[in-house]
Design an enzyme around this catalytic site. Structure first.
Site, short mmCIF file in Angstrom:
data_model
loop_
_atom_site.label_atom_id
_atom_site.label_comp_id
_atom_site.label_asym_id
_atom_site.label_seq_id
_atom_site.Cartn_x
_atom_site.Cartn_y
_atom_site.Cartn_z
N ASP A 58 -21.79 7.76 -4.10
CA ASP A 58 -22.97 6.93 -3.84
C ASP A 58 -23.69 7.43 -2.60
O ASP A 58 -23.10 8.13 -1.77
CB ASP A 58 -22.54 5.48 -3.56
CG ASP A 58 -21.60 4.95 -4.63
OD1 ASP A 58 -21.99 4.93 -5.80
OD2 ASP A 58 -20.45 4.58 -4.28
N HIS B 215 -6.94 8.37 11.73
CA HIS B 215 -6.49 6.98 11.71
C HIS B 215 -4.97 6.85 11.58
O HIS B 215 -4.48 5.80 11.19
CB HIS B 215 -7.19 6.21 10.58
CG HIS B 215 -8.65 6.03 10.83
ND1 HIS B 215 -9.54 5.52 9.90
CD2 HIS B 215 -9.42 6.32 11.92
CE1 HIS B 215 -10.75 5.50 10.41
NE2 HIS B 215 -10.71 5.98 11.63
N CYS C 8 13.58 -1.19 15.14
CA CYS C 8 14.16 -0.01 15.76
C CYS C 8 15.62 -0.34 16.14
O CYS C 8 16.02 -1.50 16.10
CB CYS C 8 13.27 0.43 16.91
SG CYS C 8 13.95 0.52 18.51
N ASP D 28 -2.78 8.34 3.85
CA ASP D 28 -1.80 8.51 2.76
C ASP D 28 -1.07 9.85 2.75
O ASP D 28 -0.13 10.05 2.00
CB ASP D 28 -2.52 8.31 1.41
CG ASP D 28 -3.79 9.16 1.29
OD1 ASP D 28 -3.76 10.35 1.67
OD2 ASP D 28 -4.81 8.63 0.79
N ARG E 215 0.83 -1.21 0.00
CA ARG E 215 0.00 0.00 0.00
C ARG E 215 0.87 1.27 0.00
O ARG E 215 0.54 2.26 -0.64
CB ARG E 215 -0.95 -0.01 1.21
CG ARG E 215 -1.97 -1.14 1.11
CD ARG E 215 -2.88 -1.19 2.31
NE ARG E 215 -3.65 0.03 2.47
CZ ARG E 215 -4.13 0.48 3.62
NH1 ARG E 215 -3.91 -0.20 4.72
NH2 ARG E 215 -4.83 1.59 3.67
N1 APR Z 1 -15.72 10.68 -5.01
C1 APR Z 1 -16.55 10.66 -3.91
N2 APR Z 1 -16.84 9.53 -3.24
C2 APR Z 1 -16.27 8.38 -3.66
C3 APR Z 1 -15.40 8.32 -4.77
C4 APR Z 1 -15.14 9.55 -5.47
N3 APR Z 1 -14.35 9.60 -6.54
N4 APR Z 1 -14.99 7.03 -4.92
C5 APR Z 1 -15.56 6.33 -3.94
N5 APR Z 1 -16.35 7.13 -3.17
C6 APR Z 1 -17.11 6.80 -1.96
C7 APR Z 1 -17.70 5.42 -1.92
O1 APR Z 1 -19.00 5.42 -2.50
C8 APR Z 1 -17.77 5.18 -0.40
O2 APR Z 1 -18.97 5.71 0.13
O3 APR Z 1 -16.17 6.84 -0.91
C9 APR Z 1 -16.60 5.99 0.14
C10 APR Z 1 -15.42 5.15 0.59
O4 APR Z 1 -15.84 4.38 1.67
P1 APR Z 1 -14.85 3.40 2.48
O5 APR Z 1 -14.07 2.57 1.53
O6 APR Z 1 -15.68 2.72 3.51
O7 APR Z 1 -13.81 4.42 3.12
P2 APR Z 1 -13.90 5.26 4.46
O8 APR Z 1 -15.28 5.76 4.71
O9 APR Z 1 -12.77 6.21 4.41
O10 APR Z 1 -13.59 4.13 5.52
C11 APR Z 1 -13.34 4.52 6.84
O11 APR Z 1 -12.69 2.28 7.43
O12 APR Z 1 -11.74 0.79 6.03
C12 APR Z 1 -11.57 1.44 7.24
O13 APR Z 1 -9.77 2.41 8.44
C13 APR Z 1 -10.36 2.32 7.16
O14 APR Z 1 -10.14 4.74 7.23
C14 APR Z 1 -10.93 3.66 6.76
C15 APR Z 1 -12.29 3.64 7.45
#
Ligand code: APR
Length: 251
Positions: A221, A125, A154, A110, A72
């Site tokens: 979404d 996070h 370390c 990131d 990653r």
């Molecule tokens: N623009 C806007 N929204 C987007 C795009 C885009 N280009 N691409 C994807 N999405 C949306 C998806 O529809 C989804 O609702 O971004 C969201 C990503 O959701 P997750 O993958 O669940 O990410 P996140 O909400 O950041 O997850 C929270 O969960 O997986 C753990 O620790 C990890 O920090 C992460 C936390």
């Protein structure tokens, strides 16, 4: 096609005094960084993230967990901020010149927000660019990709782990306090590119809503909070955010 952004949102946003942006993996998706769940591909397809992102997994098999993080890190090392990150950097800079508040609460590990130029970033996070010794607790930035050893160690031999929040772990108290302070005083709250299901960030909307700030979601979404916010903008963060800041502030 232009994203649909209502005039009343643009007008209200122009008057914002203190903005909180909560961001998630969707904001980095357009930089080519797979979301946590999408990151289980190729070699890693047979794993469940909950088997790799836990302290127990690291205790059991630190080499495999480190190799997954290294894979990653490699993706993140070559990724560039996309138009969503850049719009947020312009927005912070613009609001700062007018002494208005801006806090970015991110679930992303990131550091692309910082690469774009945002300064007031709370890493809820943690980040995969910092690794912490499991013995002495000392943290060190680890930018070299790939690692030379799995896990990196370390100076006194302790295994280093990523300074990220794993399943079952608590967020740092400092990050939580910064988040709650910003949430308690904002008059505009945005939830961008997050599925709004992972606590505690999923709960932020409910902790601000009763006070009366304006609330906005930007997501490709619909999510569980789409019906809760004042404005739900369906679309890509990299298209909607630049258009919104352009219309509201001419930047
Ligand atoms: N623009 C806007 N929204 C987007 C795009 C885009 N280009 N691409 C994807 N999405 C949306 C998806 O529809 C989804 O609702 O971004 C969201 C990503 O959701 P997750 O993958 O669940 O990410 P996140 O909400 O950041 O997850 C929270 O969960 O997986 C753990 O620790 C990890 O920090 C992460 C936390």
């Amino acid at each position: 096609m232009q994203p649909v952004i209502l005039d009343n949102l643009v007008g209200e946003f122009r008057e914002a005094r203190a903005v909180v942006m909560l961001t998630g993996a969707g904001v980095s998706a357009e930089s080519g960084i797979p979301t946590f769940r999408d990151a289980m591909e190729g070699l890693w397809a047979k794993y469940d993230p909950s088997q790799l992102a836990t302290p127990e997994a690291f205790d059991r098999d630190s080499e495999t967990v480190t190799r997954w993080y290294d894979w990653r890190r490699e993706k993140c090392a070559t990724a560039k901020p996309n138009p969503a990150h850049l719009a947020l950097a312009r927005l912070e800079e613009h609001l700062a010149t007018q002494e208005r508040g801006f806090t970015l609460l991110t679930q992303n590990v990131d550091r692309l927000h910082q690469a774009a130029g945002n300064r007031n970033v709370v890493e809820l996070h943690g980040t995969l660019w910092v690794w912490r010794c499991t013995r002495c607790g000392i943290e060190r930035e680890e930018r070299t990709v790939p690692f030379q050893e799995y896990p990196p160690r370390c100076a006194r031999g302790g295994a280093r782990r990523p300074a990220v929040v794993w399943f079952g772990e608590m967020l740092s108290e400092q990050a939580l306090k910064q988040a709650h302070d910003a949430l308690a005083t904002c008059d505009f709250f945005f939830s961008v590119g997050t599925s709004a299901v992972v606590e505690p960030a999923a709960n932020f909307i409910y902790s601000v809503r009763h006070r009366g700030p304006k609330t906005v979601e930007i997501n490709r979404d619909a999510t569980p909070i789409s019906r809760v916010v004042d404005w739900s903008l369906l679309g890509k963060a990299g298209e909607v955010l630049p258009e919104l800041v352009r219309r509201a502030f001419g930047i």
